[in-house]
Structures are given as structure tokens and as C-alpha cells.
Scaffold this motif. Structure first.
Motif, PDB file in Angstrom:
ATOM      1  N   VAL A 139      37.239  33.738  57.847  1.00 30.18           N
ATOM      2  CA  VAL A 139      36.602  32.103  56.554  1.00 30.18           C
ATOM      3  C   VAL A 139      37.466  32.588  55.174  1.00 30.18           C
ATOM      4  CG1 VAL A 139      35.020  31.076  55.380  1.00 30.18           C
ATOM      5  CG2 VAL A 139      34.631  31.406  58.020  1.00 30.18           C
ATOM      6  N   GLU A 140      36.676  34.145  54.702  1.00 34.04           N
ATOM      7  CA  GLU A 140      37.618  34.782  53.994  1.00 34.04           C
ATOM      8  C   GLU A 140      37.480  36.145  53.477  1.00 34.04           C
ATOM      9  OE1 GLU A 140      35.675  33.890  50.124  1.00 34.04           O
ATOM     10  OE2 GLU A 140      34.803  31.795  50.832  1.00 34.04           O
ATOM     11  N   PRO A 141      38.676  36.450  53.692  1.00 36.28           N
ATOM     12  CA  PRO A 141      38.744  37.830  53.018  1.00 36.28           C
ATOM     13  C   PRO A 141      37.163  38.277  52.505  1.00 36.28           C
ATOM     14  CG  PRO A 141      40.713  36.950  52.747  1.00 36.28           C
ATOM     15  CD  PRO A 141      40.023  36.031  52.427  1.00 36.28           C
ATOM     16  N   THR A 143      37.024  41.178  52.080  1.00 33.56           N
ATOM     17  CA  THR A 143      38.077  42.308  50.842  1.00 33.56           C
ATOM     18  C   THR A 143      38.678  41.963  49.660  1.00 33.56           C
ATOM     19  OG1 THR A 143      39.523  41.985  52.744  1.00 33.56           O
ATOM     20  CG2 THR A 143      37.911  44.114  52.822  1.00 33.56           C
ATOM     21  N   ASP A 144      39.312  42.809  48.920  1.00 30.77           N
ATOM     22  CA  ASP A 144      39.746  42.317  47.809  1.00 30.77           C
ATOM     23  C   ASP A 144      41.518  40.766  48.467  1.00 30.77           C
ATOM     24  OD1 ASP A 144      41.142  44.393  48.107  1.00 30.77           O
ATOM     25  OD2 ASP A 144      41.312  45.228  45.781  1.00 30.77           O
ATOM     26  N   ASP A 145      41.353  41.805  49.891  1.00 31.04           N
ATOM     27  CA  ASP A 145      43.150  41.322  50.121  1.00 31.04           C
ATOM     28  C   ASP A 145      43.213  39.787  49.607  1.00 31.04           C
ATOM     29  OD1 ASP A 145      44.190  44.126  51.395  1.00 31.04           O
ATOM     30  OD2 ASP A 145      41.903  43.174  52.645  1.00 31.04           O
ATOM     31  N   CYS A 146      45.213  39.589  50.148  1.00 32.87           N
ATOM     32  CA  CYS A 146      45.137  38.001  49.904  1.00 32.87           C
ATOM     33  C   CYS A 146      45.830  37.339  50.589  1.00 32.87           C
ATOM     34  CB  CYS A 146      46.320  37.928  49.137  1.00 32.87           C
ATOM     35  SG  CYS A 146      47.441  37.093  48.397  1.00 32.87           S
ATOM     36  N   LEU A 147      46.441  37.609  51.830  1.00 33.93           N
ATOM     37  CA  LEU A 147      46.538  35.880  52.435  1.00 33.93           C
ATOM     38  C   LEU A 147      45.840  36.267  54.228  1.00 33.93           C
ATOM     39  CD1 LEU A 147      48.958  34.181  53.144  1.00 33.93           C
ATOM     40  CD2 LEU A 147      50.474  36.514  54.190  1.00 33.93           C
ATOM     41  N   GLY A 168      47.035  30.705  53.141  1.00 34.60           N
ATOM     42  CA  GLY A 168      45.397  30.988  52.243  1.00 34.60           C
ATOM     43  C   GLY A 168      45.707  32.157  51.181  1.00 34.60           C
ATOM     44  N   HIS A 169      45.455  31.965  50.023  1.00 28.47           N
ATOM     45  CA  HIS A 169      45.672  33.153  48.654  1.00 28.47           C
ATOM     46  C   HIS A 169      44.821  32.579  48.260  1.00 28.47           C
ATOM     47  CE1 HIS A 169      49.819  32.459  50.115  1.00 28.47           C
ATOM     48  NE2 HIS A 169      50.434  33.123  49.664  1.00 28.47           N
ATOM     49  N   THR A 170      43.339  34.372  48.325  1.00 26.29           N
ATOM     50  CA  THR A 170      42.735  34.637  47.872  1.00 26.29           C
ATOM     51  C   THR A 170      42.932  34.944  46.507  1.00 26.29           C
ATOM     52  OG1 THR A 170      42.050  34.311  49.658  1.00 26.29           O
ATOM     53  CG2 THR A 170      39.824  34.681  48.198  1.00 26.29           C
ATOM     54  N   PRO A 171      42.797  34.939  45.543  1.00 29.16           N
ATOM     55  CA  PRO A 171      42.350  36.653  44.039  1.00 29.16           C
ATOM     56  C   PRO A 171      41.989  37.238  44.877  1.00 29.16           C
ATOM     57  CG  PRO A 171      41.425  34.468  44.062  1.00 29.16           C
ATOM     58  CD  PRO A 171      41.469  34.044  44.852  1.00 29.16           C
ATOM     59  N   GLN A 172      42.402  38.639  43.860  1.00 22.29           N
ATOM     60  CA  GLN A 172      42.452  39.760  44.128  1.00 22.29           C
ATOM     61  C   GLN A 172      40.627  40.056  43.809  1.00 22.29           C
ATOM     62  OE1 GLN A 172      44.747  42.490  42.920  1.00 22.29           O
ATOM     63  NE2 GLN A 172      43.919  44.509  43.149  1.00 22.29           N
ATOM     64  N   TRP A 173      39.830  39.818  44.691  1.00 27.58           N
ATOM     65  CA  TRP A 173      37.895  39.637  44.440  1.00 27.58           C
ATOM     66  C   TRP A 173      37.836  40.509  45.824  1.00 27.58           C
ATOM     67  CZ3 TRP A 173      34.960  37.629  40.847  1.00 27.58           C
ATOM     68  CH2 TRP A 173      33.530  37.284  40.756  1.00 27.58           C
ATOM     69  N   THR A 174      36.948  40.988  45.126  1.00 29.74           N
ATOM     70  CA  THR A 174      36.319  41.707  46.374  1.00 29.74           C
ATOM     71  C   THR A 174      35.247  41.156  47.236  1.00 29.74           C
ATOM     72  OG1 THR A 174      36.780  43.737  45.274  1.00 29.74           O
ATOM     73  CG2 THR A 174      35.074  44.334  47.461  1.00 29.74           C
ATOM     74  N   GLY A 175      35.382  39.921  48.696  1.00 29.61           N
ATOM     75  CA  GLY A 175      33.781  39.661  48.783  1.00 29.61           C
ATOM     76  C   GLY A 175      34.161  38.614  48.746  1.00 29.61           C
ATOM     77  N   TRP A 176      33.645  37.419  48.985  1.00 28.24           N
ATOM     78  CA  TRP A 176      33.568  36.727  48.951  1.00 28.24           C
ATOM     79  C   TRP A 176      33.290  35.539  47.619  1.00 28.24           C
ATOM     80  CZ3 TRP A 176      30.724  32.726  54.286  1.00 28.24           C
ATOM     81  CH2 TRP A 176      30.859  33.857  54.686  1.00 28.24           C
ATOM     82  N   GLY A 179      36.756  32.217  43.330  1.00 30.93           N
ATOM     83  CA  GLY A 179      36.404  30.613  41.763  1.00 30.93           C
ATOM     84  C   GLY A 179      35.825  31.591  41.155  1.00 30.93           C
ATOM     85  N   ARG A 180      34.838  31.853  41.063  1.00 29.73           N
ATOM     86  CA  ARG A 180      34.777  32.635  39.077  1.00 29.73           C
ATOM     87  C   ARG A 180      36.231  33.068  38.845  1.00 29.73           C
ATOM     88  NH1 ARG A 180      31.395  30.062  35.756  1.00 29.73           N
ATOM     89  NH2 ARG A 180      33.574  30.473  34.744  1.00 29.73           N
ATOM     90  N   LEU A 181      36.644  33.674  39.604  1.00 29.92           N
ATOM     91  CA  LEU A 181      37.657  35.158  39.167  1.00 29.92           C
ATOM     92  C   LEU A 181      38.115  33.792  38.408  1.00 29.92           C
ATOM     93  CD1 LEU A 181      38.942  37.412  37.662  1.00 29.92           C
ATOM     94  CD2 LEU A 181      40.112  37.406  40.155  1.00 29.92           C
ATOM     95  N   LEU A 182      39.145  33.064  39.375  1.00 32.93           N
ATOM     96  CA  LEU A 182      40.099  32.077  39.357  1.00 32.93           C
ATOM     97  C   LEU A 182      39.213  31.085  37.670  1.00 32.93           C
ATOM     98  CD1 LEU A 182      42.411  30.696  40.081  1.00 32.93           C
ATOM     99  CD2 LEU A 182      41.128  28.918  41.166  1.00 32.93           C
TER     100      LEU A 182
END
Ligand SMILES: Cc1cc2nc3c(=O)[nH]c(=O)nc-3n(C[C@H](O)[C@H](O)[C@H](O)COP(=O)(O)OP(=O)(O)OC[C@H]3O[C@@H](n4cnc5c(N)ncnc54)[C@H](O)[C@@H]3O)c2cc1C
Length: 491
Positions: A139-141, A143-147, A168-176, A179-182
Motif C-alpha cells: 500500500v505504502e512503503p 520505510t523512507d523509500d520512494c518508488l 507512486g513516489h513517496t517523500p523521504q519519510w519513515t512509515g505511512w 503527507g504531513r511532510l509534504l
């Protein structure tokens, strides 16, 4: 005498005694769409006031995974580092399929062409991406991985028309919850550009003339009602309507089958109602992301999903939102995921999926579930017969996920719609041009009015094609387009 304002009724400009606030561009809502609209409008030289009903920024965007659907033009650094080449044509074809029978070709084309430069824009705002790829279905990494593979790219029928590529590109953030970081990064940019942000400010109505040209809005903050004038335009970025259960009942009643709307109280449909009050057309209001996020563990993808008549209806390797969309079309609430002892792994707790029946044979499971003799067993036999040859002629599940379910004991996992976790949010909203202008039923622009994010009906507009990352892709990219156009409408 106090005046009653309603989002469904424009306040007439002739009744405004004085403007309390004036700016080139007024924006309603400080989620991802509103932030990106504010950044671009401000960068284009416009004065901007941004109204947010809550006491802080973020909206649903800040609750999200922060994952954004990106690619094309050969690929983003993360895609290329993982060995993928993502051609613009493939991204475009995928977006067109994802948009369903009424895909917005103009938006899909523009996004496919500019998605890579949108990625670069996000990075320039400060969004960090670790250029790493996590293969498999998730569903989502965590970890803090991206793609990641975030949609149905590798699944039929999508894989036949667009070369599969993870987007799917997820910002470098550990866990689900990236969006808060974004949002923190986008909000810092808004602040840096000195946008006039007004929190605790709920927009109550639009101000329009008799021809429904929008001139401004009515806003209530600190118990005081004020009139704000937009010299160029108002941009509605106030989220969707999933929390307004009356609107859901009216427009998307199938969603009432589940008790898991996801979003913030701000997703109450006000933005859409404001747009409709001046003639904006709301389209695809029945469509939603509605999911059964049953993987990981990905071994469950090797199981099969059946309805209460014991029949399959979808290839189980499709995106969990596409599967959820098809589940909600089934008659009856009982849905089962069938696995054998080799494919079984306990589903995550969040899913609220337990064991409905188990047995040493599929006949026992069928009996336990109270199904008509021969129904479930026939489905499993047919599936096993073809799976043994690496085929799924009925639903074209990819060979990698095909395994005959022949090692007992056998289990039916209970995915009933009225109990298991079926998170959903709405995709319908105001019809807009790619530049954000709100359109009437005749597809004429409503002068002075723009919309973006879930207040608009954007790229994602069909539950059967939604892929993770598409809502934020649409909100951020088309929020930017609306901000640019509203800043210089004549350009
Ligand atoms: C748990 C979760 C995870 C998700 N993960 C992803 C993901 O990883 N990728 C993805 O693409 N999508 C994801 N989504 C969906 C996505 O987050 C939303 O669809 C998207 O953030 C919508 O952005 P927006 O800017 O349109 O609205 P929002 O971010 O909700 O912003 C709207 C803002 O408008 C304000 N507002 C509303 N009415 C008024 C008013 N009358 N006056 C003033 N302000 C008002 C609200 O308070 C809110 O702050 C997820 C959703 C959830 C709930």
C-alpha cells in the motif's frame, strides 16, 4: 437583522456595502491544491489571500501518504535508478484508462507531458525523495523509500495497453503518513512567498453578479463576517464531500455500504456547492476511491476473491482500489478471499478481516459458508485447472500470481462490506479546464472561478482506474495551473 449565507446561494455583488479584503486571487482551502495554487499565483506576481476554515494548514493532504503519481519523459530519477524507462505515451495511455469511460483527455495529455517537470518542481520546493524502489505489492512503503507499484500497471487490462512502470513516489519519510511532510514543505513555501493566510476563516458563500461572474466571497472569521474581493478570480480548493453523508447518500449511495469515509471534517462538499451556486457543473459525483487494502501480505494476492454466490469477478492482482470498486458493485455484503495453507498469511489488523470458514476440502468450506453445493467448488476447480497451466482465461490474472489452491486446510477470509475496512473518498466534483477554470453544463467557463483538488473532478474520476498517488498528483499539478491562470487570466 443578520443575513443567512449559504454555499448554495451566491451573494449578489450589488448587495455588498463594502469590501473588507481585496486581492488579485482568493483561495479557499489550505491543503495541497490550495498551497500549490497559492505558490504559483504568488510567484506570477499576484497578491493572494488564502482562507482556511481549520486552525492550521494541511486538510486531508496532511493525513495522506504523500504519495504522488509521477513519470513520463523517460522517467524520474527514482524510476531510472531502478532500471525503468517511462515513456510519456505509456503514462498518457495509463491515465486515459485510469480515467475510465469519460477520461479527461486534455488533462491526461498535459499531465503526461509535464509530470517529470512537476516532479522537478516538487523537488525545487524542497520535497525530498530518496531514489529507491521497493518492488512487490504494497500500500505504502513502511520505510523512507520512494518508488512503488501504486496502481494496476502490471495487471490486465492496463498492462496490455501501457507498458508497466511503477509511478507512486513517496517523500523521504519513515512509515505511512508522508503527507504531513509534504504539507509542511509546501506551507513553508507559501509563508516564504508572504501569502496572506487567514486561518479559522470559513468561506460561507461566493459573491457574484446577476450573470454569475464571480467577484469575491463571504468569509467568517473570529465571529465576524467579511466580504473579500477578488480582482482576478477565486480558486476553490476546499476538498471533497465524503464527510457530508447527505451528499454521499444523494450522489454516491453505494458508498453508504461502508462505514469508513476517510478525510477531514473539511471534506463536507462546501467547495463543490459554492461552485454549483454560480452555475458550475458537478460531474462524476458517484465516483470514489473505495478500497479493500488486502495486501500486504502480498501472498494473499495468490488467493481468489468471490462474492456470496461463490463467483469471481476481478483479477486479484489489480490495484486494491480497483478491487474495492468492483466489490461495491456486487450484490450482497458477503465477500470472501479464498486461500490455501501455502498462500495464507494473516491480514493486517487494520483490515478487520477474520476467518469466515475453514476446512480440509473446498466442499467443507462451501458448506460452512452456506453456499449452494457446487458453486464455490466449481469456481475453485476452474481456477485451479487453469492456474496449473499458468493461465486465467476468465480474468487474466498475471502468471506470477497464479497458484492452484490445492494444499489444505483451506480458508475463506471474511471481507464483508459492512464490517471489514473499506476506506473511501470521493472523486466527483466541479468540471474544470486544465487551467482550472470551472465550467458550466455547456462547458462554458464561469468567469472569475477556478477549482482544483477534490473540489474539482480531475484526472482521477473513476474508482475502477484510480491508482495511489493520483489524487495528490492532480491536486498539486492542477492547483498550480489554476494559480498561474488566475494570476494572469488574460495571458
Ligand atoms: C489516510 C489517507 C491517505 C491518503 N493517501 C494518499 C496518497 O498517498 N496519495 C494521494 O494521491 N492521495 C491520497 N489520499 C487522498 C488525498 O489525500 C486527498 O484526496 C487530497 O489530499 C485532497 O487534497 P485537496 O487539496 O483537494 O483537499 P484538502 O487537503 O482536504 O484541503 C482542503 C482544505 O479546505 C479546507 N476547507 C474546506 N471547506 C472550507 C471552507 N468553506 N472555507 C475555508 N476552508 C475550507 C479544509 O479545512 C482543508 O484544509 C489519502 C487520503 C487519506 C484520507
Amino acid at each position: 437583522m443578520s443575513i443567512e449565507f449559504s454555499p448554495s446561494l451566491p451573494f449578489r455583488v450589488s448587495q455588498v456595502k463594502q469590501w473588507d479584503i481585496e486581492a488579485d486571487v482568493l483561495i479557499v482551502g489550505f491543503g495541497a491544491a490550495g498551497a500549490c495554487a497559492a505558490i504559483e499565483a504568488s510567484r506570477a506576481g499576484a497578491s493572494v489571500v488564502l482562507f482556511e476554515a481549520a486552525s492550521g494548514n494541511g486538510g486531508t493532504s496532511a493525513l495522506s501518504g504523500g504519495e504522488i503519481y509521477l513519470g513520463g519523459n523517460g522517467g524520474t530519477p527514482a524510476q531510472r535508478a531502478a532500471g525503468f524507462t517511462d515513456e510519456t505515451g505509456d503514462l498518457f495511455r495509463y491515465l486515459m484508462m485510469a480515467g475510465g469511460p469519460d477520461a479527461d483527455e486534455a488533462k491526461a495529455r498535459l499531465y503526461a507531458e509535464e509530470s517529470l517537470s512537476h516532479y522537478e518542481w516538487l523537488v525545487a520546493q524542497g520535497v525530498p525523495y530518496k531514489n529507491t524502489f521497493v518492488p512487490g505489492k504494497l500500500v505504502e512503503p513502511a520505510t523512507d523509500d520512494c518508488l512503488i507499484w501504486s496502481g494496476s500497471e502490471q495487471a490486465w487490462p492496463f498492462s496490455e495497453q501501457a507498458k508497466p512502470c511503477p509511478r507512486g513516489h513517496t517523500p523521504q519519510w519513515t512509515g505511512w503518513g508522508g503527507g504531513r511532510l509534504l504539507m509542511d514543505i509546501l506551507a513553508a513555501r507559501v509563508e516564504e512567498l508572504k501569502v496572506d493566510v487567514r486561518y479559522d476563516s470559513r468561506v460561507l458563500a461566493l459573491v457574484a453578479d446577476d450573470a454569475n461572474r464571480v467577484h469575491g466571497l463571504v468569509v467568517r472569521s473570529d465571529g465576524v463576517t467579511r466580504f473579500a474581493r477578488a480582482r482576478n478570480g477565486v480558486i476553490l480548493c476546499a476538498g471533497g464531500f465524503v464527510m457530508n453523508r447527505d451528499m454521499v447518500r444523494k450522489h454516491a449511495p453505494h458508498l453508504m455500504r461502508s462505514d469508513d469515509p476517510i478525510g477531514t471534517p473539511g471534506d463536507d462538499g462546501t467547495g463543490i456547492r459554492l461552485g454549483m451556486s454560480v452555475g458550475g457543473a458537478a460531474i462524476h459525483m458517484n465516483e470514489a476511491f473505495s478500497s479493500l487494502p488486502f495486501y500486504a501480505p502480498e501472498s494473499l494476492v495468490k488467493g481468489i476473491i468471490v462474492n456470496e454466490r461463490g463467483q469471481r469477478f476481478i483479477n486479484e492482482d489489480a490495484y486494491h482500489g480497483r478491487i474495492g470498486h468492483h466489490i461495491l458493485q456486487q450484490l450482497g455484503d458477503r465477500i470472501y478471499l479464498l486461500v490455501d495453507s501455502e498462500t495464507y498469511e494473516p491480514p493486517i489488523e487494520l483490515l478487520r478481516v477474520g476467518i469466515a470458514a475453514a476446512g480440509d476440502t473446498w466442499e467443507e468450506v462451501e458448506q460452512d459458508l452456506g453456499m449452494t453445493a457446487g458453486t464455490l467448488t466449481h469456481t475453485v476447480e476452474t481456477y485451479n485447472h487453469h492456474a496449473a497451466q499458468g493461465q486465467d482465461p476468465l480474468f487474466h490474472k498475471a502468471a506470477a500470481w497464479l497458484k492452484p489452491l490445492t494444499t489444505g486446510p483451506f480458508v475463506a477470509l471474511d471481507c464483508r462490506i459492512d464490517y471489514a475496512f473499506y476506506p473511501h473518498f470521493t472523486l466527483g466534483g466541479l468540471d474544470t479546464l486544465p487551467n482550472g477554470q470551472v465550467l458550466t453544463d455547456q462547458r462554458e467557463p464561469v468567469p472569475g472561478l477556478y477549482a482544483a483538488g477534490r473540489t474539482a473532478c480531475g484526472l482521477p474520476r473513476w474508482g475502477g482506474g484510480y491508482s495511489s498517488g493520483m489524487s495528490l498528483a492532480d491536486a498539486t499539478f492542477f492547483g498550480r495551473q489554476a494559480g498561474k491562470h488566475a494570476a494572469t487570466p488574460g495571458a
